[in-house]
Design a protein around this motif. Structure first.
Motif, short mmCIF file in Angstrom:
data_model
loop_
_atom_site.label_atom_id
_atom_site.label_comp_id
_atom_site.label_asym_id
_atom_site.label_seq_id
_atom_site.Cartn_x
_atom_site.Cartn_y
_atom_site.Cartn_z
N ALA A 165 0.83 -1.20 0.00
CA ALA A 165 0.00 0.00 0.00
C ALA A 165 0.87 1.26 0.00
O ALA A 165 0.60 2.22 -0.74
CB ALA A 165 -0.92 -0.01 1.21
N ALA A 218 -6.45 3.65 -7.58
CA ALA A 218 -7.04 3.00 -6.41
C ALA A 218 -7.38 1.54 -6.69
O ALA A 218 -7.20 0.67 -5.82
CB ALA A 218 -8.29 3.76 -5.97
N GLU A 219 -7.88 1.26 -7.89
CA GLU A 219 -8.25 -0.11 -8.23
C GLU A 219 -7.03 -1.03 -8.20
O GLU A 219 -7.09 -2.15 -7.67
CB GLU A 219 -8.91 -0.16 -9.62
N ARG A 232 -4.28 -0.52 -6.51
CA ARG A 232 -3.85 -0.64 -5.12
C ARG A 232 -4.64 -1.74 -4.41
O ARG A 232 -4.07 -2.58 -3.71
CB ARG A 232 -4.05 0.68 -4.37
N ALA A 233 -5.95 -1.74 -4.60
CA ALA A 233 -6.79 -2.73 -3.93
C ALA A 233 -6.44 -4.14 -4.39
O ALA A 233 -6.34 -5.07 -3.58
CB ALA A 233 -8.26 -2.43 -4.21
N GLU A 234 -6.21 -4.31 -5.70
CA GLU A 234 -5.91 -5.63 -6.26
C GLU A 234 -4.57 -6.16 -5.75
O GLU A 234 -4.46 -7.33 -5.36
CB GLU A 234 -5.90 -5.57 -7.78
N VAL A 279 -2.78 -5.13 -3.06
CA VAL A 279 -2.79 -5.36 -1.60
C VAL A 279 -3.44 -6.70 -1.30
O VAL A 279 -2.95 -7.46 -0.45
CB VAL A 279 -3.53 -4.21 -0.87
N GLU A 280 -4.50 -7.03 -2.01
CA GLU A 280 -5.15 -8.33 -1.82
C GLU A 280 -4.22 -9.45 -2.24
O GLU A 280 -4.13 -10.50 -1.58
CB GLU A 280 -6.45 -8.39 -2.63
N ARG A 338 -1.70 -10.59 0.38
CA ARG A 338 -2.15 -11.16 1.65
C ARG A 338 -1.68 -12.59 1.85
O ARG A 338 -1.51 -13.04 2.97
CB ARG A 338 -3.68 -11.09 1.75
#
Length: 281
Positions: free
Chosen positions: A56, A66-67, A69-71, A73-74, A77
């Motif tokens: 992040a 933003a899209e 970043r979300a992908e 970061v997931e 995991r």
């Protein structure tokens, strides 16, 4: 082994691409993140898995959408999990990025392809015919063909990977794209078979049972990293890297090898298929 998985490689490739698009140098970004450039380099090369919060922060510094970043970061995991199954986009795009990284670094590639010419050896027209037949969106076809042809670099670069390709005999008699396209594809197979780092073998239709009958797969091996197996079907793809799983596919390759023709007989059969195709025109 942490940081050497296909998912870690894909994540690293995406991070590097985002940094380069932002026109930031490795050391420059590392300084902004308050970490060493060696650490950032290991993230980008898939040698070390960054934590989700590291991803992040990295993406914030390169001003990624933003899209994305979300992908990513997931994706961060569980980068070292034993399996990576993708179903649908964008995960399949991530896996394709990982595959390109894997083949770029591989010292040895083995592909078992009972029903189609392996992607690494496909001509542009053959690949395009497959994609059109598979109803790939029209505006994506040229890009996907270019990416597929780019995979060829793995076996023609300096320090090229050794390729063992096992192809089902029925592949030689298909008419994907028509007789002309198919004849050109078979001629290209013969050219590849003459390369010193390519071992091209045909699995005869009269063979006994072998693991290739269960579906196509590829096995990529490296000088200093864990081998990787890739399985793919119409809607999903799966990477495996656990030792027992890799060993099962290494044994599968041995079984396929027992049924396959030798390189000389394979080339002769391909030449015969070309002649019949040309005569039938």
């Amino acid at each position: 082994m942490a940081g050497t998985t296909p998912k870690a490689r894909a994540l690293g490739a995406e991070l590097r691409r985002a940094r380069e698009e932002a026109d930031l140098g490795l050391r420059q970004l590392a300084a902004q993140l308050g970490t060493s450039h060696a650490t950032v380099s290991r993230w980008e090369n898939g040698l070390r898995s960054p934590k989700p919060e590291d991803v992040a922060a990295y993406l914030a510094k390169v001003d990624a959408p933003a899209e994305l970043r979300a992908e990513l970061v997931e994706l961060a995991r569980d980068p070292d999990g034993s399996h990576w199954l993708s179903v649908g986009m964008p995960d399949q795009h991530r896996q394709l990025a990982a595959l390109l990284e894997i083949e770029r670094e591989a010292t040895s590639i083995t592909t078992v392809s009972p029903l189609l010419v392996p992607g690494l050896l496909q001509t542009a027209d053959y690949a395009r015919a497959i994609m059109i037949g598979a109803e790939v969106p029209h505006d994506e076809v040229d890009m996907r063909v270019a990416v597929r042809l780019g995979r060829r670099e793995a076996i023609v670069r300096n320090n090229a990977a050794k390729l063992r390709a096992f192809i089902g005999e029925s592949v030689l008699y298909q008419l994907i794209g028509g007789a002309d396209v198919m004849a050109d594809q078979l001629r290209m197979l013969l050219k590849y078979s003459e390369m010193t780092n390519v071992d091209l073998r045909v699995i005869p239709m009269r063979s006994g049972w072998h693991p290739g009958l269960e579906g196509p797969f590829s096995l990529d091996q490296f000088e200093d990293r864990t081998p990787v197996v890739q399985l793919e079907n119409r809607i999903s793809a799966l990477f495996l890297h656990e030792p027992d799983e890799v060993a099962a596919y290494q044994h599968a390759v041995d079984r396929v090898d027992e049924e396959a023709m030798n390189p000389s007989d394979s080339s002769e059969l391909i030449s015969s298929a070309i002649s019949r195709m040309e005569t039938a025109k």
